[in-house]
Design an enzyme around this catalytic site. Structure first.
Site, short mmCIF file in Angstrom:
data_model
loop_
_atom_site.label_atom_id
_atom_site.label_comp_id
_atom_site.label_asym_id
_atom_site.label_seq_id
_atom_site.Cartn_x
_atom_site.Cartn_y
_atom_site.Cartn_z
N HIS A 125 4.05 1.49 -8.03
CA HIS A 125 3.19 0.40 -8.12
C HIS A 125 2.32 0.69 -9.16
CE1 HIS A 125 4.00 1.21 -3.53
NE2 HIS A 125 4.19 0.03 -3.63
N GLY B 97 0.94 -1.34 -0.15
CA GLY B 97 0.05 0.04 -0.08
C GLY B 97 1.01 1.34 -0.05
#
Ligand code: PAF
Length: 281
Positions: free
Chosen positions: A37, A31
């Site tokens: 990402h 996260g």
């Protein structure tokens, strides 16, 4: 985008996709997502029909004095970014789902995990392999995507997949950098202004090494010394390691060849940053 918090929910969805003949891509994360990402997500969407992203801050890969408790988290913001990226499912289990009472089986990584970050962070790759093996078992993806910033992690996971004969293709994606060259990392938020400025010594020292190699230098020690000198010239930087290793097995080399990895880890206060490049000729 669907959110799954349990293994049962996730498995049910993936089974339906597989029945329909869809290929599945998987991007495991902890996260606090950034463009690094999202580049993995983009790659998955290019190759696969369906994309699953996991968000789980995995306790078993943090040492007792590391930043598990303060690791940055913002699930709402992460979900917004994943919706924008048209991800199909986010898997967001809690620690009890991944490590229920009585959990006692771990994946012990091999030699690729011994040096570099494995030396500085004992047990780290055991935790990474364990959680990645569990996630791969749950998602059963065709492809799983990892960032080359964590080059040793990629090598350790490739070795695990090979050794345990897991049916998944590992795709490694290029490092994504800030405009000034600092590699994107969720941990960059820990840096104060002066540390953030000082951290530019990492890409700077690696760029010098790349120039040396482009100029014909093949002596690993000479290249290592150059990087070390530049890093030590920055007073806020505390060098953890400078290593030149074979890009597949992570063993130290004395002569530099195509495919080798030049990797550094440096502390700025309590924040540890890593960066690297792969030698191309
Ligand atoms: O690279 C990371 O964010 C983590 O190590 C991973 C692969 C998600 C496992 O927890």
């Amino acid at each position: 985008m669907e959110t799954c918090t349990t293994a049962v929910q996730l498995r049910t969805l993936v089974k339906q996709w597989k029945k329909q003949g869809f290929t599945v891509g998987f991007v495991p994360t902890m996260g606090y997502l950034h463009e690094g990402h999202l580049s993995l997500v983009q790659r998955s969407k290019e190759i696969c029909d369906r994309t699953v992203v996991s968000i789980f801050v995995n306790p078993t890969q943090f040492g007792p004095n590391e930043d598990l408790d303060r690791y940055p988290r913002d699930f709402a913001r992460d979900c917004q970014l994943l919706v924008q990226s048209e991800v199909d499912v986010v898997f967001h289990p809690d620690a009890g789902e991944m490590y229920p009472p009585g959990f006692s089986t771990f994946v012990e990584p091999g030699t690729a995990a011994q040096g570099l970050c494995g030396r500085s962070r004992p047990g780290h790759f055991r935790g990474v392999c364990t959680v990645v093996a569990k996630l791969l078992n749950l998602v059963t993806p065709d492809y799983a995507f990892f960032g080359q910033k964590d080059a040793q992690q990629v090598a350790v996971i490739r070795a695990m997949v090979r050794d345990l004969q897991m049916d998944v293709r590992i795709v490694s994606c290029p490092i994504v950098r800030e405009e000034d060259g600092l590699a994107k990392s969720s941990r960059n938020v820990y840096l104060d202004d002066s540390q953030r400025q000082a951290a530019l010594v990492l890409p700077g020292a690696l760029a010098s090494a790349q120039r040396m190699i482009a100029g014909g230098q093949t002596d690993a020690n000479a290249i290592r010394q150059q990087i070390l000198g530049e890093l030590q010239g920055e007073k806020l930087a505390e060098v953890d390691y400078v290593e030149i290793v074979d890009g597949t097995n992570m063993q130290e080399v004395s002569k530099v060849h195509e495919g080798d990895l030049v990797a550094v880890a440096v502390r700025f206060g309590t924040t540890r940053l890593i960066d690297n490049f792969t030698v191309t000729k």
